[in-house]
Write a protein that holds these residues in place. Structure first.
Motif, PDB file in Angstrom:
ATOM      1  N   ASN A  18     -45.062  -1.566  34.353  1.00 51.35           N
ATOM      2  CA  ASN A  18     -46.242  -0.588  33.828  1.00 51.35           C
ATOM      3  C   ASN A  18     -47.011  -0.438  35.673  1.00 51.35           C
ATOM      4  OD1 ASN A  18     -45.617  -0.638  31.111  1.00 51.35           O
ATOM      5  ND2 ASN A  18     -45.981  -2.820  30.773  1.00 51.35           N
ATOM      6  N   ASP A  19     -47.442  -1.935  35.979  1.00 53.55           N
ATOM      7  CA  ASP A  19     -47.707  -1.757  37.690  1.00 53.55           C
ATOM      8  C   ASP A  19     -47.048  -0.998  38.391  1.00 53.55           C
ATOM      9  OD1 ASP A  19     -49.263  -2.626  39.293  1.00 53.55           O
ATOM     10  OD2 ASP A  19     -48.726  -4.627  39.402  1.00 53.55           O
ATOM     11  N   HIS A  20     -47.285   0.413  38.566  1.00 55.11           N
ATOM     12  CA  HIS A  20     -46.728   1.173  39.217  1.00 55.11           C
ATOM     13  C   HIS A  20     -46.409   0.948  41.128  1.00 55.11           C
ATOM     14  CE1 HIS A  20     -47.107   4.482  36.476  1.00 55.11           C
ATOM     15  NE2 HIS A  20     -46.367   3.386  35.980  1.00 55.11           N
ATOM     16  N   SER A  21     -46.052  -0.159  41.510  1.00 57.05           N
ATOM     17  CA  SER A  21     -45.967  -1.541  42.996  1.00 57.05           C
ATOM     18  C   SER A  21     -44.931  -1.863  42.810  1.00 57.05           C
ATOM     19  CB  SER A  21     -47.115  -1.693  42.719  1.00 57.05           C
ATOM     20  OG  SER A  21     -47.578  -2.601  42.270  1.00 57.05           O
ATOM     21  N   GLY A  22     -43.964  -2.144  43.951  1.00 59.08           N
ATOM     22  CA  GLY A  22     -43.527  -3.361  44.617  1.00 59.08           C
ATOM     23  C   GLY A  22     -43.436  -4.434  43.152  1.00 59.08           C
ATOM     24  N   THR A  23     -45.396  -4.955  43.997  1.00 58.15           N
ATOM     25  CA  THR A  23     -45.310  -6.496  43.136  1.00 58.15           C
ATOM     26  C   THR A  23     -45.200  -5.914  41.980  1.00 58.15           C
ATOM     27  OG1 THR A  23     -47.016  -6.955  44.996  1.00 58.15           O
ATOM     28  CG2 THR A  23     -47.344  -8.172  42.422  1.00 58.15           C
ATOM     29  N   GLY A  24     -45.440  -5.044  40.869  1.00 54.91           N
ATOM     30  CA  GLY A  24     -45.097  -5.300  40.053  1.00 54.91           C
ATOM     31  C   GLY A  24     -43.904  -5.247  39.164  1.00 54.91           C
ATOM     32  N   LEU A  25     -43.215  -4.348  40.217  1.00 56.57           N
ATOM     33  CA  LEU A  25     -42.045  -4.467  39.757  1.00 56.57           C
ATOM     34  C   LEU A  25     -40.829  -5.114  39.248  1.00 56.57           C
ATOM     35  CD1 LEU A  25     -39.091  -1.999  41.345  1.00 56.57           C
ATOM     36  CD2 LEU A  25     -38.366  -4.178  41.543  1.00 56.57           C
ATOM     37  N   VAL A  26     -41.477  -6.043  40.850  1.00 51.70           N
ATOM     38  CA  VAL A  26     -40.603  -7.414  40.385  1.00 51.70           C
ATOM     39  C   VAL A  26     -40.771  -8.829  39.810  1.00 51.70           C
ATOM     40  CG1 VAL A  26     -41.095  -9.684  41.871  1.00 51.70           C
ATOM     41  CG2 VAL A  26     -40.332  -7.208  43.297  1.00 51.70           C
ATOM     42  N   THR A  27     -42.381  -8.786  39.035  1.00 46.18           N
ATOM     43  CA  THR A  27     -42.930  -9.231  38.066  1.00 46.18           C
ATOM     44  C   THR A  27     -42.501  -9.011  36.748  1.00 46.18           C
ATOM     45  OG1 THR A  27     -45.247  -9.260  39.551  1.00 46.18           O
ATOM     46  CG2 THR A  27     -45.083  -9.723  37.493  1.00 46.18           C
ATOM     47  N   GLN A  28     -42.302  -7.654  36.586  1.00 42.46           N
ATOM     48  CA  GLN A  28     -41.780  -7.306  35.384  1.00 42.46           C
ATOM     49  C   GLN A  28     -40.231  -6.952  35.512  1.00 42.46           C
ATOM     50  OE1 GLN A  28     -43.948  -4.020  33.871  1.00 42.46           O
ATOM     51  NE2 GLN A  28     -46.412  -4.657  35.232  1.00 42.46           N
ATOM     52  N   TRP A  29     -38.824  -7.488  36.306  1.00 43.72           N
ATOM     53  CA  TRP A  29     -37.370  -6.683  36.313  1.00 43.72           C
ATOM     54  C   TRP A  29     -36.949  -7.525  35.515  1.00 43.72           C
ATOM     55  CZ3 TRP A  29     -34.643  -4.362  39.489  1.00 43.72           C
ATOM     56  CH2 TRP A  29     -33.344  -4.914  38.891  1.00 43.72           C
ATOM     57  N   PRO A  30     -36.223  -6.499  34.966  1.00 44.05           N
ATOM     58  CA  PRO A  30     -35.784  -6.873  33.661  1.00 44.05           C
ATOM     59  C   PRO A  30     -34.101  -7.237  34.095  1.00 44.05           C
ATOM     60  CG  PRO A  30     -35.812  -4.629  33.970  1.00 44.05           C
ATOM     61  CD  PRO A  30     -36.614  -5.383  35.189  1.00 44.05           C
ATOM     62  N   GLY A  31     -33.358  -7.299  35.081  1.00 38.70           N
ATOM     63  CA  GLY A  31     -32.552  -7.047  34.947  1.00 38.70           C
ATOM     64  C   GLY A  31     -31.402  -8.325  35.474  1.00 38.70           C
ATOM     65  N   GLY A  32     -32.551  -9.705  35.517  1.00 38.45           N
ATOM     66  CA  GLY A  32     -32.080 -11.310  35.762  1.00 38.45           C
ATOM     67  C   GLY A  32     -31.660 -10.442  37.299  1.00 38.45           C
TER      68      GLY A  32
END
Length: 242
Positions: free
Chosen positions: A109-123
């Motif tokens: 939802n947060d289109h950024s590297g930080t957002g990708l890490v924070t919301q990472w769904p892959g475990g």
């Protein structure tokens, strides 16, 4: 007599991209701005890009993480691992992937590297990360901290064009704002316009990392788009030149 804001003459805005159909370009044009769209950087493919055709590289990965549209153009077609899950840092990158026929499993939802890490769904997973040589360490370090094994491959870099495009140089005195879409663009801009000097031009940064780079370069952003979307860029420009 009160002037209607919609009737005010709006200064030209520079969007450093060549595509006339770019969404930033079209959104600003629809709002009444004259848009000068010309790239200030060029992509230089690096030798590790050739390794992306190695099927072993893909078999070892659970996820492909893509953090830029430029990377999409360097991916093999089709992907050597058809079952790999795919994460895109933002909607523009996701659209580019889908345009290549690649299914996208996750966009933060947060289109950024930080957002990708924070919301990472892959475990905990094995991650293939083809990226720019100039990319920040936010994604690989963040994913590593949560237990992922990240295979970072620096497949391209970005360099400034040799000289400021003529259309920008001729219009520079009247330019009201420049949309700085990446740190590499900020570096190129500051270098290329140095002979012309700065007057009324305002800088809109597309995200905090780019704003940080402009600060380091001694040209702080006058506004930072709240998100990397056309509407957010328009709102940032309007806040400066309206």
């Amino acid at each position: 007599m009160t002037t209607n804001p919609a009737d005010r003459i709006k200064p030209p805005v520079v969007v450093p991209r060549d595509d006339p159909h770019d969404k930033f370009v079209t959104t600003l044009k629809q709002a009444g701005y004259g848009v000068i769209h010309k790239a200030l950087t060029r992509t230089v493919t690096l030798p590790p890009a050739e390794e992306l055709t190695n099927s072993d590289l893909w078999r070892q990965a659970d996820w492909l993480v893509v953090t830029s549209k430029t990377t999409v153009a360097l991916l093999p077609d089709p992907l050597p691992n058809p079952t790999i899950k795919v994460a895109a840092v933002g909607t523009a990158t996701a659209s580019a992937l889908r345009g290549r026929g690649i299914n996208v499993d996750f966009v933060p939802n947060d289109h950024s590297g930080t957002g990708l890490v924070t919301q990472w769904p892959g475990g905990v997973a094995n991650v293939l990360l083809p990226t720019s040589q100039l990319a920040a360490d936010t994604v690989p370090q963040g994913l590593t901290k949560i237990g992922c094994t990240v295979n970072r491959r620096e497949v391209y870099t970005t360099a400034a064009v040799e000289e400021l495009p003529e259309v920008i140089a001729q219009s520079w005195p009247s330019v009201g704002a420049v949309v700085v879409t990446a740190s590499s663009v900020g570096r190129a801009l500051v270098k290329l316009v140095e002979p012309l000097g700065w007057r009324r031009q305002k800088l809109v940064a597309l995200g905090k990392p780019t704003a940080g780079t402009l600060e380091e370069l001694g040209r702080p952003a006058d506004a930072v788009a709240s998100s990397p979307t056309p509407q957010a860029v328009l709102e940032a420009v309007e806040s400066l030149v309206a």
